[in-house]
Design a protein around this motif. Structure first.
Motif, mmCIF file in Angstrom:
data_model
loop_
_atom_site.group_PDB
_atom_site.id
_atom_site.type_symbol
_atom_site.label_atom_id
_atom_site.label_comp_id
_atom_site.label_asym_id
_atom_site.label_seq_id
_atom_site.Cartn_x
_atom_site.Cartn_y
_atom_site.Cartn_z
ATOM 1 N N LEU A 192 0.832 -1.205 0.000
ATOM 2 C CA LEU A 192 0.000 0.000 0.000
ATOM 3 C C LEU A 192 0.867 1.255 0.000
ATOM 4 O O LEU A 192 0.626 2.194 -0.779
ATOM 5 C CB LEU A 192 -0.915 -0.011 1.222
ATOM 6 C CG LEU A 192 -1.780 1.241 1.417
ATOM 7 C CD1 LEU A 192 -2.933 1.244 0.430
ATOM 8 C CD2 LEU A 192 -2.304 1.319 2.850
ATOM 9 N N LEU A 193 1.891 1.261 0.853
ATOM 10 C CA LEU A 193 2.760 2.439 0.937
ATOM 11 C C LEU A 193 3.555 2.633 -0.350
ATOM 12 O O LEU A 193 3.755 3.774 -0.809
ATOM 13 C CB LEU A 193 3.711 2.311 2.134
ATOM 14 C CG LEU A 193 3.051 2.132 3.507
ATOM 15 C CD1 LEU A 193 4.110 2.147 4.607
ATOM 16 C CD2 LEU A 193 2.009 3.195 3.758
ATOM 17 N N GLY B 297 1.680 4.215 -3.059
ATOM 18 C CA GLY B 297 1.627 5.660 -2.905
ATOM 19 C C GLY B 297 2.883 6.371 -3.350
ATOM 20 O O GLY B 297 2.808 7.494 -3.861
ATOM 21 N N THR B 298 4.055 5.749 -3.178
ATOM 22 C CA THR B 298 5.307 6.423 -3.544
ATOM 23 C C THR B 298 5.720 6.103 -4.981
ATOM 24 O O THR B 298 5.703 6.973 -5.849
ATOM 25 C CB THR B 298 6.421 6.048 -2.558
ATOM 26 O OG1 THR B 298 6.567 4.619 -2.511
ATOM 27 C CG2 THR B 298 6.106 6.560 -1.179
ATOM 28 N N THR C 57 8.873 8.244 5.865
ATOM 29 C CA THR C 57 7.708 7.912 5.053
ATOM 30 C C THR C 57 6.478 8.685 5.516
ATOM 31 O O THR C 57 5.683 9.171 4.698
ATOM 32 C CB THR C 57 7.436 6.395 5.109
ATOM 33 O OG1 THR C 57 8.587 5.698 4.622
ATOM 34 C CG2 THR C 57 6.244 6.023 4.257
ATOM 35 N N PHE D 50 4.371 11.310 3.084
ATOM 36 C CA PHE D 50 2.954 11.213 2.731
ATOM 37 C C PHE D 50 2.165 12.437 3.185
ATOM 38 O O PHE D 50 1.253 12.888 2.487
ATOM 39 C CB PHE D 50 2.344 9.943 3.318
ATOM 40 C CG PHE D 50 2.604 8.719 2.479
ATOM 41 C CD1 PHE D 50 2.245 8.678 1.139
ATOM 42 C CD2 PHE D 50 3.215 7.598 3.030
ATOM 43 C CE1 PHE D 50 2.487 7.556 0.366
ATOM 44 C CE2 PHE D 50 3.454 6.468 2.259
ATOM 45 C CZ PHE D 50 3.094 6.455 0.923
ATOM 46 N N THR E 162 10.603 3.839 1.851
ATOM 47 C CA THR E 162 9.758 2.642 1.972
ATOM 48 C C THR E 162 10.552 1.382 1.663
ATOM 49 O O THR E 162 10.395 0.359 2.349
ATOM 50 C CB THR E 162 8.532 2.724 1.042
ATOM 51 O OG1 THR E 162 8.956 3.026 -0.295
ATOM 52 C CG2 THR E 162 7.557 3.778 1.501
ATOM 53 N N TYR F 256 -3.107 9.656 0.062
ATOM 54 C CA TYR F 256 -1.845 9.923 0.751
ATOM 55 C C TYR F 256 -2.071 10.093 2.249
ATOM 56 O O TYR F 256 -1.245 9.652 3.065
ATOM 57 C CB TYR F 256 -1.177 11.170 0.178
ATOM 58 C CG TYR F 256 -0.833 11.061 -1.287
ATOM 59 C CD1 TYR F 256 -0.476 9.840 -1.857
ATOM 60 C CD2 TYR F 256 -0.880 12.186 -2.131
ATOM 61 C CE1 TYR F 256 -0.173 9.739 -3.202
ATOM 62 C CE2 TYR F 256 -0.570 12.089 -3.474
ATOM 63 C CZ TYR F 256 -0.224 10.865 -4.012
ATOM 64 O OH TYR F 256 0.072 10.772 -5.352
ATOM 65 N N CYS G 201 -2.370 6.673 3.686
ATOM 66 C CA CYS G 201 -1.047 6.054 3.835
ATOM 67 C C CYS G 201 -0.304 6.607 5.041
ATOM 68 O O CYS G 201 0.396 5.871 5.752
ATOM 69 C CB CYS G 201 -0.225 6.266 2.565
ATOM 70 S SG CYS G 201 -0.819 5.351 1.123
ATOM 71 N N VAL H 217 -1.805 4.996 8.136
ATOM 72 C CA VAL H 217 -1.375 3.600 8.245
ATOM 73 C C VAL H 217 0.070 3.530 8.730
ATOM 74 O O VAL H 217 0.415 2.716 9.603
ATOM 75 C CB VAL H 217 -1.532 2.877 6.891
ATOM 76 C CG1 VAL H 217 -0.852 1.510 6.921
ATOM 77 C CG2 VAL H 217 -3.010 2.706 6.549
ATOM 78 N N THR H 218 0.929 4.375 8.190
ATOM 79 C CA THR H 218 2.338 4.379 8.605
ATOM 80 C C THR H 218 2.466 4.675 10.091
ATOM 81 O O THR H 218 3.203 3.997 10.821
ATOM 82 C CB THR H 218 3.125 5.425 7.797
ATOM 83 O OG1 THR H 218 3.005 5.142 6.399
ATOM 84 C CG2 THR H 218 4.589 5.412 8.179
#
Length: 461
Positions: free
Chosen positions: A249-250, A253-254, A311, A315, A355, A431, A434, A437-438
């Motif tokens: 998932l991360l 995003g990147t 990270t 985001f 990441t 974003y 993310c 979540v991080t």
């Protein structure tokens, strides 16, 4: 290092190496380093050409203007970019598995020669504005073979270098490939400047001899390693781990944002602000260059500050950038739009590095936890390294799917409103997700009750 026979024929011949032990310093200093670097440079050339062909449609769509008889809409152009991104992402999995089946050198030659198909087809079909759109879609799909080169190249080079030098070697290999996104845009800009927008077919023609040269270089300079074997079981075990899905998932995003916006930036400038092809190409080339060169900085920051912290900051800043892009689109402010996009490319590059640094850290923490619980050290390290290696390849494939989502988002936004603003709103919300979540998984301090992921959190921090 003499050729030998592996378990499966025909693993014999001058190109096959039966003994390869880069962790042995004597072996490494007595010719091993020279052979590994020879393979690395040829691999970088092949991967660079692969990335260029994969992203060639980000340039070709700029030549499809009404002045030259093309009636292709912005929505159709974004669909073309989505198809080529999707095929490239999906092919990353079988390309990774192809290295142990065919051998690194053999597969590099095969994969490089396959790039001839999309380049030659584009040369003939893009010249005709009456080419049916469905045929253009098929042609764009064939360019996806260039996207698979990244995974096979990384998997192959990973086997050549000792642990103490893998970061440098893999970083150089990845960076050399990523720059291909910018190189093809420079080629497109040169063609427009020298021959006007009526000569788009010259872009794929330029790459045809380079493909043959790269294949010849790989055939002449690279080797196959007898001991390299496929690890389907390792890949399957990686997908059963929840951290695989979280890190995927991360990385969507990147890296997904990097490759998706790298493909779409020039077309956005053309469709949203009405820029001419030469202007769009001249501005768009800067984004992938910045994003590629800044990636190692993200890894270095992750080393010193913690991958999860970097990270999270990335985001959060990307969400803010998306908000600025919405304002720029609504105000029709080109300078603000380009400036915010430049910052976005910097952030995606930093996020790519941070990441990817988090993944081995997560499994290093788990290995130490298993050792503390009584598992033999060698067994714990071997098991977690096997899963982490498989995870790196699979997450690279899933992350590329983010590029599909980016271009589909732009397509739907233009189809519904004639503007890219709704797409940036959706990206900004993703974003933020993310970032949450991080923080929740890798940074939030757990309660006093024991957490199975506490070693992971500590290492990420």
């Amino acid at each position: 290092m003499t050729p030998g026979t592996g378990r499966r024929a025909p693993r014999t011949g001058r190109s096959w190496i039966s003994r390869w032990d880069p962790e042995d310093e004597g072996f490494w200093n007595d010719g091993g380093r020279r052979v590994a670097r020879r393979n690395l440079w040829a691999s970088i050339a092949s991967e660079h050409i692969g990335f260029s062909v994969w992203s060639i449609w980000s340039v070709l769509v700029l030549f499809m203007t009404p002045e030259h008889g093309f009636s292709t809409t912005p929505e159709q152009k974004f669909l073309l970019l989505s198809v080529v991104t999707l095929v490239g992402a999906v092919l990353r999995v079988p390309y990774t598995l192809a290295v142990p089946v065919f051998g690194g050198r053999n597969w590099t030659v095969i994969a490089t020669l396959m790039l001839i198909v999309p380049t030659v087809a584009a040369f003939f079909l893009v010249r005709d504005p009456d080419t049916p759109f469905w045929l253009l879609l098929v042609l764009a799909a064939t360019a996806g073979v260039g996207g698979g080169n990244f995974s096979s190249s990384m998997a192959n080079i990973n086997s050549y270098f000792p642990e103490r030098e893998k970061g440098w070697a893999l970083g150089l290999n990845a960076g050399g490939g990523n720059i291909g996104v910018a190189t093809v845009q420079l080629v497109g800009l040169a063609v427009i400047a020298l021959f006007t927008t009526s000569a788009g077919y010259l872009v794929p023609l330029f790459y045809a001899p380079l493909i043959l040269l790269s294949a010849w270089w790989a055939h002449r300079s690279m080797n196959n390693l007898v001991h390299v074997r496929g690890d389907v079981a390792g890949q399957l075990s990686a997908t059963r781990d929840r951290h695989f899905w979280i890190m995927s998932l991360l990385y969507v995003g990147t890296f997904g944002s990097f490759i998706g916006t790298g493909f779409a930036f020039g077309l956005l400038l053309q469709a949203q602000f009405g820029l001419e092809p030469v202007q769009s190409a001249g501005i768009a080339v800067l984004g992938p260059v910045v994003g590629s060169l800044i990636r190692p900085v993200g890894g270095r920051l992750a080393d010193s500050l913690g991958g999860a912290r970097v990270t999270l900051w990335v985001f959060t800043a990307m969400a803010a950038c998306a908000a600025v892009l919405v304002l720029a689109v609504q105000a029709g402010h080109l300078v603000l739009f380009v400036g915010a996009f430049a910052v976005m490319f910097v952030l995606t590059g930093l996020g790519n590095g941070s990441t990817y640094k988090m993944i081995p850290s997560i499994y290093a923490a788990r290995a130490e936890d298993a050792i503390a619980a009584g598992e033999p050290r060698e067994q714990a390290l071997a098991r977690t390294k096997r899963v982490a290696s498989s995870m790196l390849g699979l997450i690279g494939a899933v992350g590329a799917l983010g590029g599909v989502a980016i271009n589909v988002g732009f397509r739907e936004a233009f189809a519904a409103t004639g503007s890219s603003a709704p797409a940036f709103v959706a990206f900004g919300a993703f974003y933020l997700l993310c970032a949450v979540v991080t923080w929740t998984v890798y940074l939030r301090r757990p309660s006093r009750s024991a957490s199975a992921d506490e070693p992971v959190r500590a290492t990420a921090r």
